[in-house]
Design a protein around this motif. Sequence first.
Motif, mmCIF file in Angstrom:
data_model
loop_
_atom_site.group_PDB
_atom_site.id
_atom_site.type_symbol
_atom_site.label_atom_id
_atom_site.label_comp_id
_atom_site.label_asym_id
_atom_site.label_seq_id
_atom_site.Cartn_x
_atom_site.Cartn_y
_atom_site.Cartn_z
ATOM 1 N N GLU A 1 -28.032 2.928 4.448
ATOM 2 C CA GLU A 1 -29.339 2.760 5.092
ATOM 3 C C GLU A 1 -30.020 1.451 4.675
ATOM 4 O O GLU A 1 -30.532 1.337 3.560
ATOM 5 N N ARG B 1 -34.425 -11.766 17.290
ATOM 6 C CA ARG B 1 -34.399 -12.100 15.871
ATOM 7 C C ARG B 1 -34.042 -13.563 15.619
ATOM 8 O O ARG B 1 -33.824 -13.974 14.480
ATOM 9 N N ASP C 1 -15.537 -14.292 6.301
ATOM 10 C CA ASP C 1 -14.404 -13.887 7.113
ATOM 11 C C ASP C 1 -13.059 -14.300 6.521
ATOM 12 O O ASP C 1 -12.154 -13.485 6.349
ATOM 13 N N ILE D 1 -38.572 -3.831 13.192
ATOM 14 C CA ILE D 1 -37.389 -3.025 12.877
ATOM 15 C C ILE D 1 -37.085 -2.094 14.050
ATOM 16 O O ILE D 1 -37.995 -1.476 14.602
ATOM 17 N N GLU E 1 -10.267 -11.763 5.056
ATOM 18 C CA GLU E 1 -9.002 -11.710 5.776
ATOM 19 C C GLU E 1 -7.821 -12.018 4.858
ATOM 20 O O GLU E 1 -6.799 -11.349 4.905
ATOM 21 N N ARG F 1 -17.622 -4.094 -1.995
ATOM 22 C CA ARG F 1 -16.888 -3.606 -3.152
ATOM 23 C C ARG F 1 -15.651 -4.466 -3.350
ATOM 24 O O ARG F 1 -14.834 -4.626 -2.439
ATOM 25 N N GLU G 1 -24.720 -6.757 8.003
ATOM 26 C CA GLU G 1 -23.307 -6.613 7.680
ATOM 27 C C GLU G 1 -22.462 -7.593 8.479
ATOM 28 O O GLU G 1 -21.538 -8.201 7.954
ATOM 29 N N SER G 2 -22.832 -7.788 9.751
ATOM 30 C CA SER G 2 -21.986 -8.649 10.581
ATOM 31 C C SER G 2 -22.062 -10.105 10.134
ATOM 32 O O SER G 2 -21.057 -10.790 10.039
ATOM 33 N N LEU G 3 -23.274 -10.580 9.806
ATOM 34 C CA LEU G 3 -23.412 -11.965 9.361
ATOM 35 C C LEU G 3 -22.712 -12.164 8.018
ATOM 36 O O LEU G 3 -22.028 -13.171 7.789
ATOM 37 N N PRO H 1 -18.874 -4.665 14.166
ATOM 38 C CA PRO H 1 -18.568 -6.042 14.530
ATOM 39 C C PRO H 1 -17.547 -6.738 13.624
ATOM 40 O O PRO H 1 -17.214 -7.891 13.880
ATOM 41 N N THR I 1 -20.137 -10.478 6.724
ATOM 42 C CA THR I 1 -18.679 -10.480 6.828
ATOM 43 C C THR I 1 -18.183 -11.695 7.625
ATOM 44 O O THR I 1 -17.091 -12.190 7.388
ATOM 45 N N GLU I 2 -19.026 -12.191 8.533
ATOM 46 C CA GLU I 2 -18.655 -13.407 9.256
ATOM 47 C C GLU I 2 -18.566 -14.596 8.308
ATOM 48 O O GLU I 2 -17.624 -15.378 8.354
ATOM 49 N N PRO J 1 -16.625 -4.149 2.767
ATOM 50 C CA PRO J 1 -18.064 -3.972 2.999
ATOM 51 C C PRO J 1 -18.430 -2.484 2.947
ATOM 52 O O PRO J 1 -17.672 -1.637 3.414
ATOM 53 N N LEU J 2 -19.559 -2.177 2.341
ATOM 54 C CA LEU J 2 -20.065 -0.803 2.288
ATOM 55 C C LEU J 2 -21.380 -0.762 3.053
ATOM 56 O O LEU J 2 -22.286 -1.525 2.752
#
Lengths: 414, 414
Positions: free
Chosen positions: B214, A106, B197, B385, B201, B220, B189-191, A71, B193-194, B210-211
């Motif tokens: 699990e 969620r 953002d 989950i 950018e 990083r 991860e999506s939240l 995403p 990076t949002e 982003p790394l």
Amino acid sequence: MNAEIIAVGTELLLGQIDDTNATFISRQLSEAGINVYFRQTAGDNEERLKNVIQTASERSDIVILTGGLGPTRDDLTRDALASFTGLPLKADEESLEKLKVFFESRGRELTEFNKKQALTLEGADVLPNDEGLACGSFLEHQGKKFLLLPGPPREMRTMFTQYALPKLRSGMEEQQIQSEVLRFYEIGESLLTEKLDDLIENQTNPTIAPLASEGEVALRLTVRGPSKETNEEMLYELKQKIFAEVGDYCYGEGDSQIEQVTAELLREQEKSISAAESLTGGMFADTMTSFSGASMIFPGGIVCYSNEAKIQTLGISEKLLEEHGAVSAECAEAMADGCRRVFSSDYGISFTGAAGPDPLEGYEPGQMFIGIATPEKTVSHFVNIGGSRNRIRTYAVKQGLYLLFQELRNKKGG
Amino acid sequence: MNAEIIAVGTELLLGQIDDTNATFISRQLSEAGINVYFRQTAGDNEERLKNVIQTASERSDIVILTGGLGPTRDDLTRDALASFTGLPLKADEESLEKLKVFFESRGRELTEFNKKQALTLEGADVLPNDEGLACGSFLEHQGKKFLLLPGPPREMRTMFTQYALPKLRSGMEEQQIQSEVLRFYEIGESLLTEKLDDLIENQTNPTIAPLASEGEVALRLTVRGPSKETNEEMLYELKQKIFAEVGDYCYGEGDSQIEQVTAELLREQEKSISAAESLTGGMFADTMTSFSGASMIFPGGIVCYSNEAKIQTLGISEKLLEEHGAVSAECAEAMADGCRRVFSSDYGISFTGAAGPDPLEGYEPGQMFIGIATPEKTVSHFVNIGGSRNRIRTYAVKQGLYLLFQELRNKKGG
């Protein structure tokens, strides 16, 4: 027909992670009889991604892209393929619905960024993602086949084997490919391949490939031929030759590793096992419960890291610990007896020793006792394993499973 | 200046081994400030090798080939580069002498095949092989740089760091590169990076990557600059900006994952924790004992897969199990209390729920209760989950560690 794999991700080009996806796909394709002549890796950059797709489509019939379907802004693989083919992106309704349900459950908002994960190319077949949210795509365009697969290995592997590979296979020349795996214990890879040197060297169909994994040695036999019957005959003959050399070390065939084979023996014999773990700290229990249906054969286990825990939970006597220490045959046997009693199980297994990096009670890292309690007797085995803390623990669990397997197999035979 | 790595070997394309050489060289180059935009893999075939060298030299300044320098018929990398550049091959006297001495000392004849290992290209600098017999080469040709390195990782690594990298670096501007990792929990991860953002950018130095791993999200941050001091200042400023947006979700920096950070808090506060695991089947205990020094903070745990085991080992009442079931807040809390009591630990944690693939007591796979018992109170959390059995179990352990971390951090703050 030949395929080219393109792994996408700047983290690969920075050397932060190994590209295990390319290895996995290469092996799967090889077994399916599809040649891989080239692989490429590219970062999260649309122009450069287009460049590698261009190169790949000029020299390969199938172009498989893995990674960059997530995403974030960095996830550009779809866009690059859309731009290269000139095909528009469109939302796959089913994948979009799945996203909606996921975010709703969620209590989170489904953002535009997240919706990207439901995009596919016009004219492409959608490949469902059973392990995640980003859908994959299979596209036939100007005589070439393109696959879009996610990057997280678990998602990629399931999507590839379940949905992508069948599509690549359909329409392939009818050559039957069959493969079998033989699994070995208590024999190293070098000794195994040495004993089978002539066979491995001179064998072209079926082929024999050693497979290395944590504490296991396996051989994959792969045969290609016109009919299933011929193939099976050829595999059978080869197996007889292998068994003649190293049959004593073979514990099973197929995908089942030692834990599943042992679990199957327990199930057949309607027996249960419990564990008392010091050295392995729960890893044996974790292994026994990693597949479903474990509750029938594994009522539970005790992780007794401290001496107090050994006394309190397993009824080990203070005197035994004082006289022999926690790392001893006596303690291993008392632990195996103890868990067998606490969980009222038919068998009990125990692990006590030095996991490292420091020695423990005069024992070097990797030295350990494994106890096995059966309805008839309780025994212990001294085992010495080299390597890191993690390797020692992992191999200890395998070793315990081998000992248990032998115990159960003897029962079966007798 | 950018480099492209070409790994050579049919065994790679068959998926028999992971390409760790490409990872190693990528990381070394990244740390030296040399960009890698592309990697390729090719088999032991001269025509296809020429093809990949052609492609690489069109888009990259430095072309690094690894593998295919050995003595067998399959080792064709030198020939391919000679054919591509039009330069003849010639023997390097020093390498040839080394081969002669080696074979003489073993009483074996030096064959023509073996002599191949001393070949280099006319005009190239020879790179010595301190770990093996095949020499490497460094060639400047028509404005591009070419490296020939052996395939065995030990030989390649030594040759690359000792002899090849200094040649690539000579003439480069002196630049310092530093990198830091920030670790997050309870934010996808999506939240993440949002929320970042704009920063991601618009940030070019330091960069933010982003790394994914699990059940974990990490970033990083990598900075390149003329001095260590400037770099550290720039990293500090960027971290302040990141913390302003998502600081609440950050649990640590560096290589330590949540289990180590939580263990460190326990050590600081001189507290211990024990576990009662049904759903996770020993995986929590295994995680807590995966690093050394665990015995100070983790006396032990109980894996209670069956109801009988819950009753016998943790003192859960039959009435509770009948009234609420094993998958319930009540049972989770009683399990956490139970192990805390049995092991005399300061904290207790428990996991009970449906690991899948089948529902359990009316709960869908992935639905679970995690109980936490502290010296003051016992609570439980309902968690849901998605994914496979293994994913559910792995993420459940992470989730339990996050809950424990929060509990301990609050203590520390208060």
